[in-house]
Design a protein around this motif. Structure first.
Motif, PDB file in Angstrom:
ATOM      1  N   ASP A 244       0.813  -1.737   0.195  1.00 51.02           N
ATOM      2  CA  ASP A 244       0.372  -0.029  -0.164  1.00 51.02           C
ATOM      3  C   ASP A 244       0.676   1.227   0.430  1.00 51.02           C
ATOM      4  N   GLY A 245       2.322   1.398   0.111  1.00 45.80           N
ATOM      5  CA  GLY A 245       3.400   2.180  -0.016  1.00 45.80           C
ATOM      6  C   GLY A 245       3.849   2.476   1.166  1.00 45.80           C
ATOM      7  N   THR A 246       3.391   1.996   2.100  1.00 50.61           N
ATOM      8  CA  THR A 246       3.761   2.645   3.324  1.00 50.61           C
ATOM      9  C   THR A 246       5.378   2.210   3.818  1.00 50.61           C
ATOM     10  N   LYS A 247       6.425   3.019   4.384  1.00 58.12           N
ATOM     11  CA  LYS A 247       7.590   2.448   4.175  1.00 58.12           C
ATOM     12  C   LYS A 247       8.222   1.473   5.650  1.00 58.12           C
ATOM     13  N   LEU A 248       8.206   1.023   5.258  1.00 60.83           N
ATOM     14  CA  LEU A 248       8.762  -0.258   6.058  1.00 60.83           C
ATOM     15  C   LEU A 248       9.737  -0.223   7.062  1.00 60.83           C
ATOM     16  N   GLY A 249      11.233   0.517   6.513  1.00 63.61           N
ATOM     17  CA  GLY A 249      12.443   0.193   6.464  1.00 63.61           C
ATOM     18  C   GLY A 249      13.225   0.064   5.934  1.00 63.61           C
TER      19      GLY A 249
ATOM     20  N   LEU B 130      11.698  -3.117  -2.264  1.00 62.63           N
ATOM     21  CA  LEU B 130      11.793  -3.951  -1.832  1.00 62.63           C
ATOM     22  C   LEU B 130      10.122  -3.962  -1.813  1.00 62.63           C
ATOM     23  N   ILE B 131       9.552  -5.023  -2.378  1.00 63.35           N
ATOM     24  CA  ILE B 131       7.420  -4.496  -1.596  1.00 63.35           C
ATOM     25  C   ILE B 131       7.453  -5.724  -1.024  1.00 63.35           C
ATOM     26  N   VAL B 132       7.017  -5.359   0.417  1.00 60.72           N
ATOM     27  CA  VAL B 132       6.163  -6.597   0.880  1.00 60.72           C
ATOM     28  C   VAL B 132       4.865  -6.724   1.200  1.00 60.72           C
ATOM     29  N   ASN B 133       4.002  -7.986   0.926  1.00 58.47           N
ATOM     30  CA  ASN B 133       3.766  -8.195   1.074  1.00 58.47           C
ATOM     31  C   ASN B 133       2.865  -8.772   2.667  1.00 58.47           C
TER      32      ASN B 133
ATOM     33  N   ASP C 281      15.231  -2.792  10.162  1.00 58.36           N
ATOM     34  CA  ASP C 281      15.347  -1.742  10.733  1.00 58.36           C
ATOM     35  C   ASP C 281      13.892  -0.834  10.302  1.00 58.36           C
ATOM     36  N   PRO C 282      12.741  -0.579  11.201  1.00 58.66           N
ATOM     37  CA  PRO C 282      12.180  -0.198  11.400  1.00 58.66           C
ATOM     38  C   PRO C 282      11.548   1.480  11.407  1.00 58.66           C
ATOM     39  N   SER C 283      11.842   1.880  10.312  1.00 56.21           N
ATOM     40  CA  SER C 283      11.420   3.559   9.894  1.00 56.21           C
ATOM     41  C   SER C 283      10.602   3.859   9.888  1.00 56.21           C
ATOM     42  N   GLY C 284       8.887   3.353   9.276  1.00 51.65           N
ATOM     43  CA  GLY C 284       8.841   3.487   9.569  1.00 51.65           C
ATOM     44  C   GLY C 284       7.130   3.247   9.791  1.00 51.65           C
ATOM     45  N   LYS C 285       5.839   3.439   9.950  1.00 53.30           N
ATOM     46  CA  LYS C 285       5.040   3.117  10.789  1.00 53.30           C
ATOM     47  C   LYS C 285       3.731   1.678  10.582  1.00 53.30           C
ATOM     48  N   GLY C 286       4.235   1.675   9.424  1.00 49.09           N
ATOM     49  CA  GLY C 286       3.491   0.812   8.775  1.00 49.09           C
ATOM     50  C   GLY C 286       3.715  -1.163   8.904  1.00 49.09           C
ATOM     51  N   SER C 287       4.930  -1.730  10.543  1.00 52.78           N
ATOM     52  CA  SER C 287       5.625  -2.785  10.501  1.00 52.78           C
ATOM     53  C   SER C 287       4.724  -3.495  11.465  1.00 52.78           C
ATOM     54  N   ALA C 288       3.635  -2.491  12.441  1.00 55.60           N
ATOM     55  CA  ALA C 288       2.766  -3.529  13.029  1.00 55.60           C
ATOM     56  C   ALA C 288       2.815  -5.443  13.245  1.00 55.60           C
ATOM     57  N   GLU C 289       2.002  -5.278  12.117  1.00 53.60           N
ATOM     58  CA  GLU C 289       1.873  -6.854  11.610  1.00 53.60           C
ATOM     59  C   GLU C 289       2.889  -7.523  11.574  1.00 53.60           C
ATOM     60  N   PHE C 290       3.729  -7.186  11.626  1.00 53.16           N
ATOM     61  CA  PHE C 290       5.657  -8.501  11.054  1.00 53.16           C
ATOM     62  C   PHE C 290       5.529  -8.262  12.508  1.00 53.16           C
TER      63      PHE C 290
END
Length: 65
Positions: A4-9, A60-63, A29-38
């Protein structure tokens, strides 16, 4: 980044399968806000299965799980 375009890190490390040498996980290394589900390691890095990763130009695109 996620689909969805959220930076994961930023990828910081990789984990290989010892028997084959294939990449198994990316440690990010998480620098975005989209990492809660991982899942996370003790040091706070996000663990992403390589099966969820696709390449797209310089990203790198992460599903998400």
């Amino acid at each position: 980044m996620t689909t969805d375009g959220t930076k994961l890190g930023t990828p910081e490390n990789i984990t290989l399968k010892p028997t084959t040498g294939e990449i198994e996980f990316l440690c990010v290394d998480p620098s975005g806000k989209g990492s809660a589900e991982f899942p996370r390691m003790e040091n706070g890095q996000v663990v992403v299965s390589i099966e969820r990763v696709e390449t797209a130009q310089e990203y790198l695109i992460v599903n998400a799980p």
